[in-house]
Enzyme design. Structure first.
Site, PDB file in Angstrom:
ATOM      1  N   ALA A   7       9.880  -1.656   4.427  1.00 14.04           N
ATOM      2  CA  ALA A   7      11.142  -1.323   5.112  1.00 14.04           C
ATOM      3  C   ALA A   7      10.926  -0.284   6.209  1.00 14.04           C
ATOM      4  CB  ALA A   7      12.151  -0.809   4.092  1.00 14.04           C
ATOM      5  N   PRO A   8      11.563  -0.495   7.376  1.00 12.23           N
ATOM      6  CA  PRO A   8      12.574  -1.512   7.693  1.00 12.23           C
ATOM      7  C   PRO A   8      12.013  -2.861   8.146  1.00 12.23           C
ATOM      8  CG  PRO A   8      12.328  -0.032   9.547  1.00 12.23           C
ATOM      9  CD  PRO A   8      11.419   0.503   8.475  1.00 12.23           C
ATOM     10  N   CYS A  10       4.963  -1.435   1.444  1.00 18.44           N
ATOM     11  CA  CYS A  10       5.977  -0.413   1.797  1.00 18.44           C
ATOM     12  C   CYS A  10       6.605  -0.817   3.121  1.00 18.44           C
ATOM     13  CB  CYS A  10       5.358   0.975   1.907  1.00 18.44           C
ATOM     14  SG  CYS A  10       4.506   1.534   0.440  1.00 18.44           S
ATOM     15  N   ASP A  25       1.271   0.775   4.410  1.00 16.81           N
ATOM     16  CA  ASP A  25       1.775   1.766   5.378  1.00 16.81           C
ATOM     17  C   ASP A  25       2.609   2.754   4.551  1.00 16.81           C
ATOM     18  OD1 ASP A  25       2.208   2.710   8.125  1.00 16.81           O
ATOM     19  OD2 ASP A  25       4.291   2.150   7.752  1.00 16.81           O
ATOM     20  N   LYS A  73       6.633  -3.639  11.006  1.00 20.40           N
ATOM     21  CA  LYS A  73       5.234  -4.086  11.015  1.00 20.40           C
ATOM     22  C   LYS A  73       5.101  -5.482  10.418  1.00 20.40           C
ATOM     23  CE  LYS A  73       3.548   0.675  10.786  1.00 20.40           C
ATOM     24  NZ  LYS A  73       4.876   1.300  10.599  1.00 20.40           N
ATOM     25  N   CYS A  84       1.802   7.639   9.588  1.00 22.01           N
ATOM     26  CA  CYS A  84       2.211   8.187  10.894  1.00 22.01           C
ATOM     27  C   CYS A  84       2.118   9.708  10.834  1.00 22.01           C
ATOM     28  CB  CYS A  84       3.623   7.732  11.271  1.00 22.01           C
ATOM     29  SG  CYS A  84       4.909   8.243  10.110  1.00 22.01           S
TER      30      CYS A  84
END
Length: 415
Positions: A247-248, A245, A314, A251, A367
């Site tokens: 984008a953008p 996952c 993520d 990481k 997050c």
């Protein structure tokens, strides 16, 4: 367009049209008169951060809730009247009436004028309700979210989280260690050292995007807590990494930097235009190891049969760890948001785990601050997958280091 009218236009795009506050402010402030930028920014962020508190201050003066535009204008104006220093009341009220006539409808101008004069005359209302409701009003969080945090983390942690979400966050960057060192940038005196991640600095200027540091690829915008994710992945040169996952691509680029751009990082997103964001980021940083492509993280059919040394999930999440920077999330948040997110996270984690080699690493991160999306999600996965064990997991609370709130778990495939 003057500062208050511009602020109202931006708030409409964020609160009514559901635009992203950080992106809108970054893009649209470029056309604002430089002398008005600080005022527009303060009004927009201040209104968003205190959206429940300011509405509570004027709601008792109306018989029924006015239309969305009028309610938003009253929110914005009350924030200026009660929570901004050196803001003349007559100027705030007069401008609100003008905005009503010009941008909403003249028939609402008398209501706006009357309500704001009541607020000016009577000042702040005392908060009512039980402790949870008062904390929710004081810090402008949904009551159900405060109740959830209290249940999951305890009252003291809950209070600290809520109050930290009202802080103004400094602009945090990650040093691209392939092009510069932390010490070199600190020597410029335009940066100060971070508190949490090893390559994190805080920029003292206005907007890092327009600086040579950013244009030359010396730094990337990334919060300290987010920077810990790549540290957990701990990539080694020549390894194959999967970021499902991506984008953008922040990481993924960090991972590439940490492995000296030696190896391969397959990263993707379900939307082609977001895959382009990953590619653009890699180009700016001159990274060759990034291989961005369209992929569906819930199935990963696009890379069927491929195996990787380390895999990063993520996942999409509720975002309750980034409310200080993105107050529009708490403005729009609903308790039912988790109903679709939690099954999606499970699907992604299950799918990605199939691509981890024996003795390989699987990192799961969000997050958000929500045990249902974090600890319980990982516990449920481990209960179904005895081939994995948890090496480490951590919740980063936003008040501890004035960073975003984050959750990271590091799993290892043992057989």
């Amino acid at each position: 367009m003057n500062a208050r009218a511009y602020a109202f236009a931006l708030l409409k795009e964020i609160c009514i049209d559901e635009g992203y506050s950080n992106l809108l402010l970054r893009n649209k402030l470029q056309s604002v008169d430089p002398k008005d930028k600080a005022l527009v920014t303060q009004i927009v962020y201040g209104t968003l951060q205190n959206y429940r508190l300011v509405r509570y201050q004027w709601q008792s003066y109306v018989k029924k809730e006015p239309c969305k535009e009028v309610a938003l204008l009253l929110d914005m104006s009350v924030y200026q009247l009660l929570y901004m220093d050196k803001m003349p009341a007559y100027a705030v009220i007069d401008e609100a009436v003008r905005i009503t006539k010009k941008n909403i409808h003249p028939r609402f101008s008398a209501l706006v004028n009357a309500v704001l004069r009541q607020v000016e005359r009577n000042g702040k209302r005392e908060l009512e309700g039980n402790a949870i409701e008062q904390l929710a009003l004081e810090t402008s969080h949904p009551t159900w979210l405060v109740a959830m945090w209290k249940a999951q983390y305890g009252w003291q942690e809950c209070e600290k989280i809520c109050h930290s979400d009202l802080e103004i966050r400094k602009q945090c960057v990650r040093v691209n260690t392939m092009k510069a060192s932390v010490e070199e940038l600190l020597a410029s005196r335009e940066f100060v050292k971070g508190n949490l991640a090893e390559h994190a600095l805080y920029y003292l200027g206005n907007d890092i995007v327009h600086s040579n540091y950013y244009k030359q690829g010396l730094v990337s915008i990334q919060d300290e807590a987010s920077q810990l994710v790549a540290q957990y992945v701990d990539p080694q040169p020549q390894e194959r990494i999967l970021d499902v996952c991506s984008a953008p691509g922040t990481k993924a680029c960090h991972i590439a930097e940490r492995m000296g751009d030696k190896g391969s990082i397959v990263c993707g997103d379900i939307h082609a235009h977001r895959v382009e964001l990953i590619k653009n980021g890699a180009r700016r940083l001159q990274l060759q190891s990034i291989q961005a492509q369209v992929m569906d993280a819930t199935s990963l059919k696009e890379i069927e049969g491929e195996m990787f040394d380390r895999v990063l999930c993520d996942v999409p999440c509720s975002g309750y760890g980034v409310l200080a920077r993105k107050s529009d999330i708490k403005y729009h948040a609903k308790s039912t948001d988790m109903d679709t997110l939690i099954p999606l996270q499970q699907q992604i984690l299950q799918s990605a785990s199939k691509h981890v080699v024996k003795d390989g690493i699987l990192v799961y991160s969000t997050c958000t601050l929500n045990k249902k999306e974090n600890e319980k999600q990982v516990a449920a996965f481990l209960a179904q997958h005895e081939e994995f064990e948890c090496l480490q997991q951590q919740t980063i609370f936003p008040y501890t280091h004035h960073s975003d709130g984050f959750y990271i778990a590091k799993l290892k495939r043992v057989r």
